[in-house]
Design a protein around this motif. Sequence first.
Motif, PDB file in Angstrom:
ATOM      1  N   THR A  79       0.815  -1.215   0.000  1.00 51.73           N
ATOM      2  CA  THR A  79       0.000   0.000   0.000  1.00 51.73           C
ATOM      3  C   THR A  79       0.851   1.268   0.000  1.00 51.73           C
ATOM      4  OG1 THR A  79      -0.142  -0.092   2.407  1.00 51.73           O
ATOM      5  CG2 THR A  79      -1.964  -1.066   1.158  1.00 51.73           C
ATOM      6  N   VAL A  80       2.164   1.135   0.229  1.00 54.92           N
ATOM      7  CA  VAL A  80       3.050   2.296   0.229  1.00 54.92           C
ATOM      8  C   VAL A  80       3.712   2.472  -1.135  1.00 54.92           C
ATOM      9  CG1 VAL A  80       5.119   3.326   1.266  1.00 54.92           C
ATOM     10  CG2 VAL A  80       3.466   2.131   2.702  1.00 54.92           C
ATOM     11  N   THR A  81       4.341   1.381  -1.631  1.00 53.47           N
ATOM     12  CA  THR A  81       5.116   1.482  -2.879  1.00 53.47           C
ATOM     13  C   THR A  81       4.342   1.021  -4.105  1.00 53.47           C
ATOM     14  OG1 THR A  81       6.010  -0.756  -2.641  1.00 53.47           O
ATOM     15  CG2 THR A  81       7.248   1.052  -1.592  1.00 53.47           C
ATOM     16  N   LEU A  82       3.228   0.327  -3.899  1.00 51.22           N
ATOM     17  CA  LEU A  82       2.417  -0.280  -4.963  1.00 51.22           C
ATOM     18  C   LEU A  82       3.162  -1.386  -5.710  1.00 51.22           C
ATOM     19  CD1 LEU A  82       0.585   2.857  -6.381  1.00 51.22           C
ATOM     20  CD2 LEU A  82      -0.164   1.268  -4.612  1.00 51.22           C
ATOM     21  N   ASP A  83       4.238  -1.913  -5.106  1.00 52.00           N
ATOM     22  CA  ASP A  83       4.981  -3.036  -5.673  1.00 52.00           C
ATOM     23  C   ASP A  83       4.433  -4.338  -5.118  1.00 52.00           C
ATOM     24  OD1 ASP A  83       6.743  -1.302  -6.969  1.00 52.00           O
ATOM     25  OD2 ASP A  83       8.126  -1.250  -5.256  1.00 52.00           O
ATOM     26  N   PRO A  84       4.363  -5.390  -5.957  1.00 54.97           N
ATOM     27  CA  PRO A  84       3.985  -6.694  -5.413  1.00 54.97           C
ATOM     28  C   PRO A  84       5.142  -7.274  -4.590  1.00 54.97           C
ATOM     29  CG  PRO A  84       4.327  -6.834  -7.778  1.00 54.97           C
ATOM     30  CD  PRO A  84       4.536  -5.412  -7.398  1.00 54.97           C
ATOM     31  N   PRO A 158       8.145  -5.416   3.303  1.00 54.67           N
ATOM     32  CA  PRO A 158       9.157  -5.244   4.348  1.00 54.67           C
ATOM     33  C   PRO A 158      10.124  -4.114   3.981  1.00 54.67           C
ATOM     34  CG  PRO A 158       8.884  -7.565   3.825  1.00 54.67           C
ATOM     35  CD  PRO A 158       8.084  -6.798   2.817  1.00 54.67           C
ATOM     36  N   GLY A 159      10.345  -3.207   4.905  1.00 55.39           N
ATOM     37  CA  GLY A 159      11.251  -2.084   4.686  1.00 55.39           C
ATOM     38  C   GLY A 159      10.602  -0.870   4.053  1.00 55.39           C
ATOM     39  N   ALA A 160       9.366  -0.985   3.592  1.00 54.50           N
ATOM     40  CA  ALA A 160       8.695   0.159   2.966  1.00 54.50           C
ATOM     41  C   ALA A 160       8.263   1.132   4.052  1.00 54.50           C
ATOM     42  CB  ALA A 160       7.489  -0.299   2.165  1.00 54.50           C
TER      43      ALA A 160
END
Length: 185
Positions: A79-84, A158-160
């Motif tokens: 939900t932060v980076t929009l990356d899977p 993780p880490g986002a």
Amino acid sequence: MTSEALPPLPLSRPVRVDAIKLRGTPFALEAEPQEKAGIATMLDLPSVESLEARYMLSRSGERVKLEGTIKAAFHQTCTVTLDPFPVTLEVPLKLDFAPEEPAEPRRRAAADDSGEIDIEVRLNEDDPPEPIVDGAIDLGAVTLEFLALALDPYPRKPGAVFAEPAPEEPPESPFAKLARLKRDS
């Protein structure tokens, strides 16, 4: 109002209650590739790599007890980076099933027969058993329901880290602009 049929679930494994032994019957299910694609679409996931469940079903008369574990590997969208990003879940499960009975609401006493229905809510009690529909339990539907409930509604890679944007300077008010013009002239 028209009644539209719901689309079929992407994973269905009905088990007849008659086939369940009193001492317990193990059941295992694993989603096929086309089912995994349908599950990903249904749960709005980028992909589902694996979904399997191992259950032990035991019967006591017409009631059934289910115990087991659902294991899944899939990707969720951050939900932060929009990356899977990859996620693995292991969900323990315990459920009771009983034949479906039509629930009849209690009516008020005949002296106060205004047609209203009393609904009684009991707190601190166990959940009622799940219904056995047409003499069968759909283990696929149970698996999908509890997988959906176990998903993180706001997944974060993780880490986002969400960095709040720097506050913008508010625009200069028209009165401040006039005061500056008066001062400058």
